[in-house]
Design an enzyme around this catalytic site. Structure first.
Site, PDB file in Angstrom:
ATOM      1  N   SER A  39      -5.758  -3.572  14.900  1.00 28.60           N
ATOM      2  CA  SER A  39      -5.249  -2.813  16.145  1.00 28.60           C
ATOM      3  C   SER A  39      -6.195  -2.488  17.201  1.00 28.60           C
ATOM      4  CB  SER A  39      -4.546  -1.507  15.496  1.00 28.60           C
ATOM      5  OG  SER A  39      -5.163  -0.629  14.851  1.00 28.60           O
ATOM      6  N   CYS A  61      -0.125   4.351   1.758  1.00 37.64           N
ATOM      7  CA  CYS A  61      -0.429   5.184   2.973  1.00 37.64           C
ATOM      8  C   CYS A  61       0.648   5.643   3.972  1.00 37.64           C
ATOM      9  CB  CYS A  61      -1.917   4.746   3.586  1.00 37.64           C
ATOM     10  SG  CYS A  61      -1.822   2.963   4.184  1.00 37.64           S
ATOM     11  N   LYS A  68     -11.600  -7.514   6.653  1.00 40.68           N
ATOM     12  CA  LYS A  68     -10.768  -6.542   7.384  1.00 40.68           C
ATOM     13  C   LYS A  68     -11.892  -5.241   7.643  1.00 40.68           C
ATOM     14  CE  LYS A  68      -6.839  -3.765   8.350  1.00 40.68           C
ATOM     15  NZ  LYS A  68      -5.269  -3.235   7.789  1.00 40.68           N
ATOM     16  N   CYS A  78       0.868  -1.235  -0.230  1.00 42.94           N
ATOM     17  CA  CYS A  78      -0.009  -0.064   0.107  1.00 42.94           C
ATOM     18  C   CYS A  78       0.953   1.233  -0.325  1.00 42.94           C
ATOM     19  CB  CYS A  78      -0.873  -0.062   1.316  1.00 42.94           C
ATOM     20  SG  CYS A  78      -2.435   1.367   0.874  1.00 42.94           S
ATOM     21  N   LYS A 137     -12.143  -4.734   2.689  1.00 34.32           N
ATOM     22  CA  LYS A 137     -11.628  -3.706   3.684  1.00 34.32           C
ATOM     23  C   LYS A 137     -12.362  -2.790   3.719  1.00 34.32           C
ATOM     24  CE  LYS A 137      -7.442  -1.262   5.033  1.00 34.32           C
ATOM     25  NZ  LYS A 137      -6.240  -0.849   4.327  1.00 34.32           N
ATOM     26  N   CYS A 193      -3.939   6.194   0.350  1.00 35.60           N
ATOM     27  CA  CYS A 193      -3.275   4.876  -0.241  1.00 35.60           C
ATOM     28  C   CYS A 193      -3.275   4.876  -1.779  1.00 35.60           C
ATOM     29  CB  CYS A 193      -4.387   3.640   0.156  1.00 35.60           C
ATOM     30  SG  CYS A 193      -4.709   3.705   1.934  1.00 35.60           S
ATOM     31  N   ARG A 241      -2.898   3.581  12.902  1.00 38.72           N
ATOM     32  CA  ARG A 241      -2.437   4.803  12.287  1.00 38.72           C
ATOM     33  C   ARG A 241      -1.248   5.524  13.218  1.00 38.72           C
ATOM     34  NH1 ARG A 241      -7.969   6.142   9.520  1.00 38.72           N
ATOM     35  NH2 ARG A 241      -8.016   4.369   8.226  1.00 38.72           N
TER      36      ARG A 241
HETATM   37 ZN   LIG Z   1      -3.216   1.987   2.551  1.00 34.66          ZN
END
Ligand SMILES: [Zn+2]
Length: 325
Positions: free
Chosen positions: A274, A122, A248, A120, A195, A130, A205
């Site tokens: 997370s 991001c 996810k 990805c 996702k 992303c 994050r």
């Molecule tokens: Zn991403």
């Protein structure tokens, strides 16, 4: 023919009987342990909202991989936090990038872990989205080539499986074609097919320093209200060449995991994210929950819903607990 002839409690009388008739047998054989790799050497910093999880340099990460392998966990998922971020996430495809160096370190250490890499942008872009930004929006098609380049550089470094998580349309096909054109037709794609745009990614994050600098991810990640759309996303990714697909997050989406499991004959993974991990840890720290009991219950639930592969930050703890009993 019901009570008193039928008595379900007969099969719950002893642990030996309960164990014999158990439908879901939690095992670490399907676990993947997610890890965060950053620059430097000798660096190992615990992530505040994810106790027991670290952002670390490649050398330190290899040491933890040794531990992961020793616990019988078959694989790891690597996320990179680069030294420099820019508009196009250039470092994502660098041969000397943090993920590439980590993979090479794991290979040099002769570990037999399955190395899966998150593909990805991001974590690598200055704006935290992303994909690349054009006209103030995340541009789909111009992002595809960059993602394919990133996946290819992971394969060149020695990754076993690549896992695109960006949710751009067509990225699985773009990555498949790039891999096949460079003699990596044997490398599977583990697609984050469904996702969702979820509040449960908050701690990640912090870990990956990847919060979007403007706007949010609703224009590419899925609406939490949609399950039929998840089946469409999975079908498209499979048509484009995905080998394994993922849902996810996991806990608020157990019904999606179940539907995907029933509709498709491919391995299904689920990401116990997370925020799901942080909630348990916070409650345990307050003395409100019994950690071992709830973690085993959560992971059994995810497997019971139909995920044979579970990405979880609890993996090492569970492996220790299961070994002890
Ligand atoms: Zn991403």
């Amino acid at each position: 023919m019901t009570f008193p002839l039928q008595r379900p409690r007969r099969l719950r009388r002893t642990e030996a009987i309960r164990s014999m008739v158990r439908e879901t047998r939690l095992s670490t054989r399907g676990f993947i342990y997610p890890m965060f790799v950053g620059p430097g050497s000798g660096v190992r910093v615990e992530i505040g909202s994810m106790p027991g999880v670290y952002q670390q340099s490649p050398d330190q990460l290899v040491e933890e991989c040794r531990e992961v392998e020793g616990l019988g966990i078959p694989g790891v998922m690597l996320f990179g936090i680069p030294e420099h971020k820019d508009e196009r996430g250039t470092e994502a495809s660098s041969a000397t990038g943090v993920v590439q160096r980590a993979i090479e370190g794991i290979r040099r250490a002769k570990l037999s872990l399955i190395v899966i890499t998150d593909v990805c942008l991001c974590e690598y872009t200055s704006h935290g989205h992303c994909g690349v930004i054009e006209n103030g929006d995340v541009a789909n098609d111009p992002t595809l080539g960059i993602l394919a380049e990133e996946a290819l550089s992971h394969a060149r470094a020695g990754a076993d499986i690549v896992a695109p998580s960006d949710m751009m349309d067509g990225r699985v096909g773009a990555i498949r074609r790039a891999l096949d054109a460079s003699s990596f037709s044997h490398i599977p794609i583990f697609s984050y097919a469904a996702k969702y745009c979820s509040g449960f990614y908050g701690p990640f994050r912090e870990a990956a320093q990847s919060a979007p600098q403007f706007g949010d991810r609703r224009s590419y990640q899925m609406d939490p209200a949609n399950a039929r759309e998840a089946l469409r996303e999975v079908a498209l990714d499979l048509e484009e060449g995905a080998d394994i697909i993922m849902v996810k997050p996991a806990l608020a989406y157990l019904d999606v995991i179940r539907q995907v499991r029933e509709h498709f004959n491919v391995p299904v993974g689920a990401y116990n994210v997370s925020g799901e991990y942080a909630m348990v840890k916070a409650a345990v720290r307050n003395g409100w929950l019994d950690e071992q009991r709830v973690v085993l219950e959560i992971l059994t639930g995810i497997q019971r819903a139909g995920a044979e592969i579970v990405l979880t930050y609890h993996a090492k703890d569970v492996a220790r607990w299961l070994k002890a009993c």
